[in-house]
Scaffold this motif. Sequence first.
Motif, mmCIF file in Angstrom:
data_model
loop_
_atom_site.group_PDB
_atom_site.id
_atom_site.type_symbol
_atom_site.label_atom_id
_atom_site.label_comp_id
_atom_site.label_asym_id
_atom_site.label_seq_id
_atom_site.Cartn_x
_atom_site.Cartn_y
_atom_site.Cartn_z
ATOM 1 N N PRO A 49 21.682 32.767 35.330
ATOM 2 C CA PRO A 49 23.062 31.967 34.873
ATOM 3 C C PRO A 49 24.183 32.571 35.678
ATOM 4 O O PRO A 49 24.426 34.000 35.545
ATOM 5 C CB PRO A 49 22.870 31.647 33.305
ATOM 6 N N ALA A 50 24.961 31.801 35.786
ATOM 7 C CA ALA A 50 26.599 32.398 36.530
ATOM 8 C C ALA A 50 26.999 33.284 35.570
ATOM 9 O O ALA A 50 27.163 32.870 34.435
ATOM 10 C CB ALA A 50 27.546 31.212 36.745
ATOM 11 N N PRO A 51 27.319 34.464 36.096
ATOM 12 C CA PRO A 51 28.120 35.528 35.185
ATOM 13 C C PRO A 51 29.539 35.348 35.169
ATOM 14 O O PRO A 51 30.146 34.615 35.572
ATOM 15 C CB PRO A 51 27.761 36.626 35.787
ATOM 16 N N ASP A 52 30.047 36.162 34.253
ATOM 17 C CA ASP A 52 31.543 36.301 34.249
ATOM 18 C C ASP A 52 31.988 36.718 35.698
ATOM 19 O O ASP A 52 31.256 37.308 36.527
ATOM 20 C CB ASP A 52 32.100 37.103 33.284
ATOM 21 N N TYR A 53 33.217 36.462 35.822
ATOM 22 C CA TYR A 53 33.961 37.111 37.249
ATOM 23 C C TYR A 53 35.030 37.718 37.128
ATOM 24 O O TYR A 53 36.050 37.336 36.241
ATOM 25 C CB TYR A 53 33.335 35.976 38.315
ATOM 26 N N ASP A 54 35.554 38.703 37.901
ATOM 27 C CA ASP A 54 37.100 39.068 38.058
ATOM 28 C C ASP A 54 37.698 38.466 39.277
ATOM 29 O O ASP A 54 36.927 38.352 40.452
ATOM 30 C CB ASP A 54 37.103 40.555 38.090
ATOM 31 N N PRO A 73 41.513 43.852 39.662
ATOM 32 C CA PRO A 73 41.469 42.125 39.312
ATOM 33 C C PRO A 73 42.572 42.001 38.263
ATOM 34 O O PRO A 73 43.278 42.782 37.626
ATOM 35 C CB PRO A 73 40.185 42.380 38.285
ATOM 36 N N VAL A 74 43.258 40.761 38.346
ATOM 37 C CA VAL A 74 44.335 40.338 37.856
ATOM 38 C C VAL A 74 43.762 39.227 36.780
ATOM 39 O O VAL A 74 44.563 39.036 35.644
ATOM 40 C CB VAL A 74 45.240 39.848 38.511
ATOM 41 N N VAL A 75 42.574 38.662 36.766
ATOM 42 C CA VAL A 75 42.231 37.546 35.892
ATOM 43 C C VAL A 75 40.828 37.743 35.519
ATOM 44 O O VAL A 75 39.923 38.158 36.727
ATOM 45 C CB VAL A 75 42.481 36.302 36.558
ATOM 46 N N HIS A 76 40.339 37.488 34.670
ATOM 47 C CA HIS A 76 38.911 37.789 34.096
ATOM 48 C C HIS A 76 38.451 36.475 33.704
ATOM 49 O O HIS A 76 39.118 35.940 32.759
ATOM 50 C CB HIS A 76 38.611 38.653 32.951
ATOM 51 N N VAL A 77 37.391 35.777 34.158
ATOM 52 C CA VAL A 77 36.872 34.519 33.813
ATOM 53 C C VAL A 77 35.655 34.826 32.982
ATOM 54 O O VAL A 77 34.578 35.315 33.471
ATOM 55 C CB VAL A 77 36.641 33.578 34.954
ATOM 56 N N LEU A 108 38.610 30.617 28.561
ATOM 57 C CA LEU A 108 37.952 31.464 29.380
ATOM 58 C C LEU A 108 38.516 32.363 30.144
ATOM 59 O O LEU A 108 38.176 33.244 30.546
ATOM 60 C CB LEU A 108 37.070 30.424 30.394
ATOM 61 N N LEU A 109 40.018 32.209 30.376
ATOM 62 C CA LEU A 109 40.731 33.089 31.244
ATOM 63 C C LEU A 109 41.505 34.191 30.360
ATOM 64 O O LEU A 109 42.076 33.999 29.426
ATOM 65 C CB LEU A 109 41.715 32.225 31.930
ATOM 66 N N THR A 110 41.501 35.289 30.943
ATOM 67 C CA THR A 110 42.452 36.414 30.332
ATOM 68 C C THR A 110 42.932 37.194 31.321
ATOM 69 O O THR A 110 42.246 37.633 32.450
ATOM 70 C CB THR A 110 41.458 37.642 29.607
ATOM 71 N N ALA A 111 44.253 37.410 31.356
ATOM 72 C CA ALA A 111 45.070 38.174 32.318
ATOM 73 C C ALA A 111 44.713 39.776 32.160
ATOM 74 O O ALA A 111 44.706 40.139 31.056
ATOM 75 C CB ALA A 111 46.509 37.928 32.131
ATOM 76 N N THR A 112 44.414 40.483 33.179
ATOM 77 C CA THR A 112 43.986 41.815 33.183
ATOM 78 C C THR A 112 45.013 42.756 33.969
ATOM 79 O O THR A 112 44.720 43.822 33.803
ATOM 80 C CB THR A 112 42.540 42.140 33.857
ATOM 81 N N SER A 113 46.105 42.178 34.057
ATOM 82 C CA SER A 113 47.250 42.751 35.012
ATOM 83 C C SER A 113 48.461 42.176 34.694
ATOM 84 O O SER A 113 48.572 40.952 34.331
ATOM 85 C CB SER A 113 46.870 42.768 36.387
ATOM 86 N N ASP A 114 49.672 43.181 34.640
ATOM 87 C CA ASP A 114 50.841 42.386 34.444
ATOM 88 C C ASP A 114 51.319 41.412 35.677
ATOM 89 O O ASP A 114 52.326 41.104 35.536
ATOM 90 C CB ASP A 114 51.931 43.509 34.230
ATOM 91 N N ASN A 115 50.574 41.488 36.661
ATOM 92 C CA ASN A 115 50.759 40.862 37.712
ATOM 93 C C ASN A 115 50.269 39.251 37.870
ATOM 94 O O ASN A 115 50.260 38.522 38.890
ATOM 95 C CB ASN A 115 50.067 41.491 39.200
ATOM 96 N N ALA A 116 49.708 39.200 36.603
ATOM 97 C CA ALA A 116 49.274 37.619 36.440
ATOM 98 C C ALA A 116 49.609 37.184 35.132
ATOM 99 O O ALA A 116 49.773 37.929 34.035
ATOM 100 C CB ALA A 116 47.725 37.548 36.389
#
Length: 575
Positions: A49-54, A73-77, A108-116
């Motif tokens: 199944p489709a995994p998470d992605y950055d 990465p700036v966004v994790h899905v 589903l979305l998480t920002a992983t950087s201050d750039n997002a």
Amino acid sequence: MRRSSRTVLVLALVAAIGLATGCTPKTAVRDVQVHMMRYVTPNLPMDTPAPDYDAVPLVWNIGQNTVTNSQTPVVHVNGKYSTYPLHWSTGAPLLAVQVWDYSSNKPLLTATSDNAQILVPYEGTRHSSSAYLSPGLSRWYAPKENAFVTVPHELVPLSSQKTLDGLTIPIIESPLATGSQTQTLTVPVPSGLSQLTVVYGSGSTNSGFVLAVGWKDGTTTSLLLLHMDNGKATWVQCTDTTGHGTDLIEGQSASFARIGPLLYFTHAHGKIYCVDTSAAAPSVTVPEKINTLLERLRREGPTTIQAPLQASLASDGGILIIGYPDVTWDTTMYYAISASGEVIGNLYADATSITSFDGQGLRGIPVPVDNARDVLSFPSVDLFENHTTLTGTSTGSADKQVFLTAARSFAEQAEAAGDHHLTAEPVITVASKQVKSGKMEVMMLLGTLNAMNSGDPDTQPIIVGELQYLRDHGAELSAAARKAVEDDISEWRNTIESAMNTPTETNYMIKVVADVDQAGTVDAGSLQVYADEGPPRGNAWVLATQYFKNSRSAWVTVAQAYADAESIAAAAKAP
């Protein structure tokens, strides 16, 4: 193997070249940086199944002939349906719109950087569950106001009327800032219309526009533009100079791109059109050189499909982005064209790297990446979504979940009947609801992203039959006849492999009927699901079980493939 359209893979970056009057962007291409996003996923077996992605940003500097990969990465899905397309726009910080898991309603979305920054629409603007059993919403983002704007996607007459006369369309602007007040602009529907469908929106209720298609008597159509200025709204009809009428935008879901006031759109195998949304008397035009390029891409594109594919449109840095697959389906090429029609750069993306070239073909330094051809994303200027997803909520009633569950179950079974599977949550839009004689009838439109189940292409009946024909008659065939059959087998292998690896879009119309008591409680055990086998749409209803059976019976059999190979061989002539 079922025959279906494919997701557009290849994008050509094109300056708006030699456009008709009123559709000429002012940006110099050499000064533009094109922003992209790369989806980074783990390497897993095909049937996983489709995994998470950055999401990792990239920048193509056309003038310097370079591609910069931030590698950060700036966004994790998150979530198993993480192939849901990311809606994002460039800026500091980059903006991405939150999406929610269908079953749990978890983000589903998480920002992983201050750039997002993740934009979280209010409950009423996230999806159409707040307007349950009414038509869905179209939604976009107004950056200056930091607000989401929503409008009903479609208006149809009340059961007692034949037209929309007397009805209004509410345009709701919902600021994200704490303490800000929601603004509502209520606009009368133009007289004489039997249906109104919103296809695009941009800006705010004080400075923006809405593009819609209007019907009269169910047949005559017109393209309508609503100008919004300081809380006032004015409808104007777009003059059609193309000779195509509004079939230039109807049918397959249209693709849009905005550059300032210029809105470009295309659908199905039509041309690319343009309208100046700021004009007092707007007209639809056909940019000549852009369409010359599109014609060339179609001539040089895949030949294993029944009709030309729809181009995909986007924009960044003041240039138009046109998407179309190459002939092999295996590589992605991006072309940058100057205002004079000169190729000033191109981008090559394959399974291992992204490489830029300047206008003279000088190669830049390759940027190592994994599978760039399938996981590149471009920004959305307005973060426009034509249908916001109808999903379940933690506070939703049991009756709501009955219909939502039925719709999702149909989508899963419909794809399975075609040897496909869902790669994203279905978009569920309720078209109508009726309660009569103790029955509730809900009509829904389902939009799915799907891919063919993985496996060896040579086990598909269409290839098995043609291979069997070669084994039986190969020795007696001429060289030309044998090659013709072998070429057809090769094309089908490419088609099947692409269908397994590339999500495609399929749309369904279903009708869910259930018993309902005087208190409005739905009897889940009485549920019946029907599917539309049109055309015309809405006039050929069959039980879902029969629909699935008919879908399976439409598959090409080994015997049919064998006969096809015989016909191909007979038609081939030796040189």
